[in-house]
Write an enzyme that holds these catalytic residues in place. Structure first.
Site, PDB file in Angstrom:
ATOM      1  N   LYS A  21       4.443   0.532  10.456  1.00 60.20           N
ATOM      2  CA  LYS A  21       4.390   1.791   9.721  1.00 60.20           C
ATOM      3  C   LYS A  21       3.962   2.940  10.629  1.00 60.20           C
ATOM      4  O   LYS A  21       4.483   4.056  10.542  1.00 60.20           O
ATOM      5  CB  LYS A  21       3.417   1.676   8.546  1.00 60.20           C
ATOM      6  CG  LYS A  21       3.974   0.960   7.334  1.00 60.20           C
ATOM      7  CD  LYS A  21       2.990   1.029   6.181  1.00 60.20           C
ATOM      8  CE  LYS A  21       3.511   0.293   4.966  1.00 60.20           C
ATOM      9  NZ  LYS A  21       2.552   0.320   3.843  1.00 60.20           N
ATOM     10  N   GLU A  31       0.859  -1.179   0.000  1.00 62.20           N
ATOM     11  CA  GLU A  31       0.000   0.000   0.000  1.00 62.20           C
ATOM     12  C   GLU A  31       0.897   1.231   0.000  1.00 62.20           C
ATOM     13  O   GLU A  31       1.827   1.310   0.811  1.00 62.20           O
ATOM     14  CB  GLU A  31      -0.904  -0.006   1.227  1.00 62.20           C
ATOM     15  CG  GLU A  31      -1.797  -1.224   1.322  1.00 62.20           C
ATOM     16  CD  GLU A  31      -2.519  -1.296   2.662  1.00 62.20           C
ATOM     17  OE1 GLU A  31      -3.357  -0.418   2.936  1.00 62.20           O
ATOM     18  OE2 GLU A  31      -2.227  -2.230   3.438  1.00 62.20           O
ATOM     19  N   ARG A  62       5.948 -13.188   9.268  1.00 60.56           N
ATOM     20  CA  ARG A  62       6.536 -11.889   8.972  1.00 60.56           C
ATOM     21  C   ARG A  62       7.902 -11.786   9.643  1.00 60.56           C
ATOM     22  O   ARG A  62       8.246 -12.564  10.528  1.00 60.56           O
ATOM     23  CB  ARG A  62       5.629 -10.756   9.453  1.00 60.56           C
ATOM     24  CG  ARG A  62       5.433 -10.703  10.959  1.00 60.56           C
ATOM     25  CD  ARG A  62       4.461  -9.596  11.338  1.00 60.56           C
ATOM     26  NE  ARG A  62       4.964  -8.297  10.902  1.00 60.56           N
ATOM     27  CZ  ARG A  62       4.203  -7.201  10.823  1.00 60.56           C
ATOM     28  NH1 ARG A  62       2.916  -7.255  11.136  1.00 60.56           N
ATOM     29  NH2 ARG A  62       4.713  -6.057  10.442  1.00 60.56           N
TER      30      ARG A  62
END
Length: 824
Positions: free
Chosen positions: A297, A28, A287
């Site tokens: 983020k 994104e 992850r």
């Protein structure tokens, strides 16, 4: 490879893979990419490349594996063109040096990259996604809801209780179509209505309780402008985008595992509705989590917005732009991702593994140079000549990198730490004796200037206010030029670096440490910013480098200013890297100008976090006597006794060679890389190890094996060959040919030389060498308490009978199949 439309062998979850293996990297554009994304990039591209085949196995270009680059731009509130450009630049950089995927598509130059075809965006498919929503409404599987956000949360239920259906769930299809059209036409305010799927409010999976598919956002989109005022949710748009692009494997991290049923629900309906024909499969992997950093983020944005760092590309940041600016080569990031591997198990990886990957790549690729971080002037009193030039190799192992010219003259700079001031404050603090093992310059002693001459310190000029040395007056010996030791004279014990004063250039060095001082920032306090390491940046001015460094740096800056190529061929300041001898690996910083060159320390020459602490100076005689009475490091306010297990240098190593002993049938001889480093920072020669493993393990199984060894035992000659380390192995205890022996396996990700630990104990403080009779008994006592447990893990049984695993930064030490047996 199979032709398009041909079914592949095998079937998983009743989903047949058709066409070329196709993956995608779909970030994104709401922030900069970080090291967690590097794992996703590497995995998606590597899987596709694994199916590229060769000219002999697959001549059909259209059926070779491919990886798409897609921007999932469904939230205009948080997206920005700045993020789009940075993402594409980072993906280009992280894949630099690898062959791009070929494509017959006419791709605009700005969208070219290592991916297959053009840069794709979810916004490219907004019309198809909207048509899918209309189809779901018409088929009675979606409805327009007007519950508030709070009401929706209340109706949703909990993990233990099912939800309630919205009172608006049974609107007529006509009313839903009317309201949804009005939403699209901008007739309603943000939050007034949402479109929801009609699935199952009693589902144990909260994601299946009538999830939201569309919401109203009167925001200008960075790609589509004001064309739309409704935007699809990620969970709805993502499977549709994958299907449109004929993605075969949607590889994502584990937080999306609970979203997979919704992914499959959407795919099933758009295939049944003939909107698409492709059925991609979602597969999750763990992850990347790194100790001493944050990869959220939200947290990274906070660091930037609240000025804890200088920006997204601050070299302390875990962003790809940050590690690139600092000087990490892209190949070192890929190597790190490869060593971490792919699994479904969450893990918190030690950052030292990433640093070790950088060392491995930089050691191979970076030229050497002299740089004096804390200069001390040396005047050679008997030098009467003009400047002399030495031709020296740029890299000790790579002749193809050529030579560099190093000037020498009457005045040179050496590192202040390379001179021990016996008559000054540091000498008085050490009982007027040099530190143990100090082999550099001392008053009235000799040392060799690397590549040049031997010098002797005759006089010290001091600062009258601090009594610190400011200049050393020395004599040089012409007959010792370029490494020569005249016959009959003793070889100089030490070698130090230097830079000629008149030709050296002053630069600025930025030495970085970890941005956080806690393994898991914020775990204790709840606020990750309280764990920021205030000493994470040290700025060192007036560093002196040899002239070849300044010339290379100025040439690099000029080339970057003249470079007009695409991102794929883009040059960066950090492409210029050096090993500043005995100081570390450094890269040119992007803030550098012709008048102010700045270098970032990428990594030190060795791991300074896991290394044992330096030994203290020798204690006065009366204190030694007290300690002898009270034990090693004894009482009386002194350091506590170091227990046996922490005195052993239990280290990771890799067996490079293995073969039979020339004089003993029961012995083998190995070459072992234990990560040893010389005083000048260069990698030391591998150790020789003699072991009684002949006939127990094949030589092929030994070579390149990562093992655990004891590295501080006194060297011992075994049938004429000196062994300088001991391999640790498990045995089932049987005798003769019936015995099964297996070496202790260390994960491949663990760097050679890493000090292993015992679970729950502090890192060891190994003796320099266990050479006395008393010290050798330390190993005997520890060895008696080593065992393999029922799970095949190496353990140590503590004094209080606590069983502690032998641990590495990559996990526990194991053996391949033996259980409940001894280690020796």
């Amino acid at each position: 490879m199979l032709d398009d439309g041909e079914e592949r062998e095998g079937r998983e979850d009743d989903i047949i893979v058709r066409g070329p293996i196709t993956t995608r990297f779909p970030p994104e554009p709401n922030g900069y990419l970080h090291l967690g994304h590097a794992k996703a990039v590497s995995f998606n591209f590597a899987v596709a490349r694994a199916f590229q085949g060769s000219d002999t196995t697959n001549s059909d270009e259209e059926n070779k594996g491919r990886c798409h680059m897609r921007l999932d731009d469904t939230n205009p509130t948080k997206e920005d063109e700045e993020y789009v450009y940075s993402i594409l630049e980072d993906v280009n950089w992280i894949q630099r040096g690898l062959s791009p995927f070929t494509s017959n598509l006419d791709v605009d130059e700005k969208e070219q990259g290592p991916w297959y075809g053009p840069v794709r965006k979810t916004s490219d498919y907004f019309h198809t996604i909207y048509e899918t929503a209309i189809y779901l409404i018409q088929s009675g599987e979606a409805f327009v809801d007007e519950l508030t956000a709070d009401e929706m949360r209340e109706y949703r239920g909990s993990l233990t209780e099912g939800g309630q259906e919205s009172p608006h769930r049974n609107r007529s299809i006509e009313d839903n179509l009317k309201l949804f059209t009005e939403m699209k036409d901008g007739k309603h305010t943000d939050g007034k209505y949402v479109l929801r799927a009609k699935i199952d409010m009693s589902s144990p999976n909260l994601n299946m309780r009538d999830p939201v598919l569309y919401r109203i956002k009167h925001e200008v989109h960075q790609a589509t402008g004001d064309e739309w005022c409704i935007y699809p949710m990620y969970d709805f748009s993502h499977p549709i985008s994958d299907a449109i692009e004929n993605i075969t494997h949607s590889l994502c991290t584990l937080e999306f595992e609970d979203h997979r049923p919704l992914y499959d629900w959407v795919i099933e309906r758009i295939v049944n509705g003939n909107i698409v024909t492709s059925s991609p499969r979602q597969i999750e992997f763990s992850r990347l989590n790194l100790k001493y950093t944050v990869l959220s983020k939200r947290k990274l944005i906070k660091l930037v917005d609240e000025k804890y760092v200088s920006g997204w590309d601050d070299p302390r940041m875990p962003t790809l732009s940050g590690v690139r600016r600092r000087g990490f080569p892209p190949s070192s990031i890929r190597l790190f991702c490869e060593r971490m591997g792919i699994s479904k198990s969450d893990s918190n990886i030690d950052a030292t593994i990433l640093e070790d990957c950088a060392r491995e790549v930089l050691d191979e690729d970076s030229p050497r140079a002299f740089a004096i971080l804390e200069p001390l002037k040396v005047t050679i009193t008997n030098w009467d000549d003009d400047l002399e030039e030495f031709k020296v190799p740029r890299h000790p192992k790579r002749n193809e990198l050529g030579e560099r010219t190093v000037p020498f003259g009457k005045s040179v700079y050496i590192e202040r730490s390379d001179y021990f001031d016996l008559d000054g404050p540091e000498g008085k603090a050490n009982d007027n004796k040099p530190p143990r093992g100090f082999k550099r310059l001392l008053p009235n002693e000799k040392v060799r200037l690397k590549y040049a001459y031997v010098i002797k310190c005759d006089e010290v000029v001091r600062d009258p206010s601090t009594n610190e040395p400011v200049e050393l007056k020395c004599t040089y010996y012409p007959e010792t030029r370029a490494g020569v030791t005249p016959e009959g004279e003793a070889r100089a014990k030490g070698i130090i670096q230097w830079v000629e004063a008149s030709t050296g250039s002053k630069v600025q060095v930025m030495q970085y440490d970890r941005l956080f001082k806690a393994e898991e920032p914020g775990k204790e306090s709840g606020d990750f910013t309280t764990d920021i390491n205030k000493d994470s940046l040290e700025i060192i001015k007036n560093v002196v480098v040899e002239p070849s460094v300044a010339k290379d740096a100025l040439d690099t800056i000029a080339s970057i200013q003249d470079n007009k190529s695409s991102d794929e061929d883009k040059m960066y300041h950090s492409d210029l890297t050096y090993q500043f001898e005995r100081s570390g690996y450094f890269a040119l910083d992007s803030s550098s100008t012709d008048d102010n060159l700045v270098f970032n320390r990428v990594v030190t020459l060795r791991d300074t976090w896991n290394a044992p602490p330096p030994r203290k100076a020798k204690q006065p005689k009366n204190q030694q006597d007290n300690n002898k009475k009270k034990g090693r490091g004894g009482g009386g306010g002194q350091a506590p006794v170091v227990e046996d297990a922490r005195r052993i240098a239990l280290r990771a190593g890799t067996i490079l060679e293995a073969g039979p002993h020339p004089e003993a049938d029961s012995l083998i001889v190995c070459k072992l890389d234990c990560g040893d480093v010389k005083e000048d920072g260069e990698a030391d020669e591998p150790r020789t190890v003699v072991a009684g493993l002949a006939g127990k393990i094949s030589f092929d199984d030994l070579i390149n094996k990562k093992i655990a060894c004891i590295a501080n035992l006194k060297p011992a000659k075994m049938r004429g060959i000196e062994s300088t380390a001991m391999l640790l192995a498990a045995s089932d205890g049987k005798e003769g040919d019936d015995e099964t022996v297996q070496l202790l396996d260390v994960p491949d990700s663990v760097p050679n030389g890493e000090l292993l630990s015992f679970e729950g104990k502090k890192l060891g403080e190994p003796d320099g060498m266990l050479k006395s009779k008393g010290a050798l008994k330390v190993w005997d006592r520890v060895k008696a308490k080593l065992r393999v447990n029922d799970d095949g893990e190496a353990t140590y049984v503590d004094e209080d009978d606590t069983v502690r695993k032998i641990m590495t930064s990559g996990g526990p030490v194991k053996v391949s199949s033996l259980t409940d047996c001894i280690i020796g």
